[in-house]
Write an enzyme that holds these catalytic residues in place. Structure first.
Site, short mmCIF file in Angstrom:
data_model
loop_
_atom_site.label_atom_id
_atom_site.label_comp_id
_atom_site.label_asym_id
_atom_site.label_seq_id
_atom_site.Cartn_x
_atom_site.Cartn_y
_atom_site.Cartn_z
N GLY A 1 -6.09 58.88 74.40
CA GLY A 1 -6.10 57.62 75.01
C GLY A 1 -4.63 57.60 75.82
O GLY A 1 -4.05 58.64 75.81
N SER A 2 -4.05 56.27 75.27
CA SER A 2 -3.11 55.94 76.26
C SER A 2 -1.46 56.84 75.55
O SER A 2 -0.99 58.06 75.78
CB SER A 2 -2.34 54.72 75.60
OG SER A 2 -3.41 53.95 76.11
N GLY B 1 -2.08 59.99 73.21
CA GLY B 1 -2.35 60.93 73.44
C GLY B 1 -2.29 61.49 74.88
O GLY B 1 -1.37 62.84 74.85
N ASN C 1 0.53 53.50 64.23
CA ASN C 1 0.87 52.56 63.98
C ASN C 1 0.26 51.22 62.52
O ASN C 1 -0.69 51.34 61.70
CB ASN C 1 0.89 51.00 64.93
CG ASN C 1 1.83 50.45 64.85
OD1 ASN C 1 2.87 50.47 64.08
ND2 ASN C 1 1.89 49.38 65.85
N ALA D 1 2.35 53.13 76.55
CA ALA D 1 2.19 53.70 77.86
C ALA D 1 0.63 52.65 77.45
O ALA D 1 0.03 52.15 76.73
CB ALA D 1 1.11 55.22 77.69
N LYS E 1 9.11 48.34 61.19
CA LYS E 1 8.30 48.45 62.29
C LYS E 1 6.87 47.13 62.13
O LYS E 1 7.02 46.27 62.47
CB LYS E 1 7.93 49.23 63.14
CG LYS E 1 6.67 49.14 63.92
CD LYS E 1 7.52 49.31 65.18
CE LYS E 1 6.45 48.78 66.65
NZ LYS E 1 5.49 49.68 66.48
N ASN F 1 5.79 43.40 63.41
CA ASN F 1 4.89 43.35 64.05
C ASN F 1 3.82 42.36 63.51
O ASN F 1 3.62 41.00 63.79
CB ASN F 1 4.10 44.32 63.40
CG ASN F 1 4.38 45.96 64.30
OD1 ASN F 1 3.72 46.58 64.84
ND2 ASN F 1 5.42 45.99 66.10
N ASN G 1 5.71 36.20 73.84
CA ASN G 1 6.68 36.75 72.84
C ASN G 1 7.69 35.76 72.97
O ASN G 1 8.25 35.09 71.69
CB ASN G 1 7.50 38.35 72.68
CG ASN G 1 6.24 39.01 72.66
OD1 ASN G 1 5.50 38.86 72.28
ND2 ASN G 1 6.80 41.03 72.60
N SER H 1 1.15 42.98 71.84
CA SER H 1 -0.21 44.78 71.53
C SER H 1 -1.37 43.46 71.39
O SER H 1 -2.19 44.17 71.71
CB SER H 1 -0.02 45.92 71.37
OG SER H 1 1.00 45.32 69.30
#
Ligand code: NAD
Ligand code: KPL
Length: 308
Positions: free
Chosen positions: A14-15, A17, A108, A134, A187, A191, A205, A255
């Site tokens: 995916g993004s 990876g 994450n 990404a 983080k 989040n 945001n 996200s």
């Protein structure tokens, strides 16, 4: 003759990876993608590889790929799936890991790393926290949207692995962290303060600047949680950093907002869900964080999205 270089097996094309795979491969590292099944492998071969788009330029990387049930042993694995897929993915690969295997976990939030490590006690698990950005523009096509930094670390063994030099050669900007759990908690707290509110207010945001009292109260409670969980350093200056991140990313959708807007499953269980479960385990009452979690769960439930 020197040893051949260890192959980077990368699960999750995916993004992130795809982004890691393309950069490692173009720096000369051997890379093999691990795809779910033969159908996905056939589709991948049809596409001819992973396409990475950087600064508007697309380039095709015809990387080798295999399925999870390939018999070849794995010494180095980059687990680049979502947190909710990580335990299932590693369970399927566990029989293939060598006795000296290393697994890099890009997920994450918190919670999935422990679940993965329990499935592969023979392997060294290296945790990562990344601010790179990404996204997938289509099947096997990844856009590198935001340069950032990746911290890697192992709470059980502070010695850095020798292959960090390969990341350097691949242009993957990183640092070895002696406190990766602190970084992941910090983080997670950021989040928790930002992402659920952007979903509930359906805003970018920057619009959270209109809710200063709510943010301040959440940061207080998150700070209390971090202290209780033995992460005092991660609590330092949290409110100021939340305000700074909101200003710096004012025009962006978080996200989690993007996931909900596109009807995709979120990683709620590994972010605010994990924070609330940790508070409960410590019998710590955090009323605003708990209420935010409940509001978010209701919101996801109304949209048919999973609560974990
Ligand atoms: P993604 O959804 O783009 O990619 C995940 C890939 O894993 C998908 O292609 C999926 O099909 C694959 N996958 C899942 N289970 C699998 C299995 N069992 N076998 C084979 N493939 C499997 O996700 P992403 O955006 O790359 O995110 C990965 C992790 O990195 C998440 O925890 C995310 O929060 C974190 N992260 C992402 C970014 C980003 O900008 N994308 C930035 C920082 C952190
Ligand atoms: O990491 C983020 C995300 O969107 O997931 C930000 C908004 C920068 C902090 O929560």
């Amino acid at each position: 003759m020197s040893d051949p270089r260890t192959t980077w097996h990368i699960l999750g094309a995916g993004s992130l990876g795809g982004l890691w795979a393309a950069r490692l491969a173009r720096a000369g590292a051997p890379v093999r993608l691990i795809l779910r099944d033969r159908g996905r492998l056939a589709a991948y071969r049809q596409a001819g590889g992973v396409t990475l788009v950087e600064r508007g330029q697309a380039r095709l990387y015809p990387l080798d790929a295999e399925t999870t049930d390939d018999p070849a042993p794995i010494r180095r694995l980059l687990l680049a799936c979502k947190a909710y897929d990580a335990e299932g993915a590693i369970a399927a690969l566990a029989p293939r890991l060598t006795g000296d295997a290393e697994v890099v976990l890009l997920q994450n939030g918190l919670g999935s790393q422990e679940a993965v490590a329990a499935r592969v006690p023979q392997a060294r698990c290296i945790l990562a926290s990344s601010t790179e950005g990404a996204f997938r523009e289509g099947a096997w096509r990844v856009v590198f949207a935001g340069h950032g930094h990746t911290w890697l670390g192992d709470p059980l063994d502070l010695a850095p692995p020798h292959w960090l030099a390969e990341l350097e050669q691949a242009g993957i900007v990183h640092d070895w962290s002696l406190d990766i759990l602190g970084r992941l908690w910090r983080k997670l707290a950021l989040n928790c303060a930002i992402n659920p509110l952007t979903v509930l207010y359906d805003c970018r945001n920057g619009a959270l600047q209109q809710h200063p009292a709510e943010l301040a109260t959440l940061c207080d409670e998150l700070g209390e949680l971090l202290h209780t969980c033995g992460q005092a350093a991660a609590a330092e200056g949290l409110h100021e950093e939340v305000q700074r991140v909101i200003r710096a990313t004012a025009a962006n959708y978080s996200s989690m907002h993007q996931d909900v807007a596109q009807g995709r499953r979120t990683e709620i269980g590994y972010l605010i869900g994990h924070a609330c479960a940790a508070a409960e385990r410590h019998r710590l009452v955090l009323p605003h964080l708990a209420a935010l979690h409940q509001r978010l769960l209701k919101h996801l439930n109304q949209r048919g999205l999973p609560s974990h």
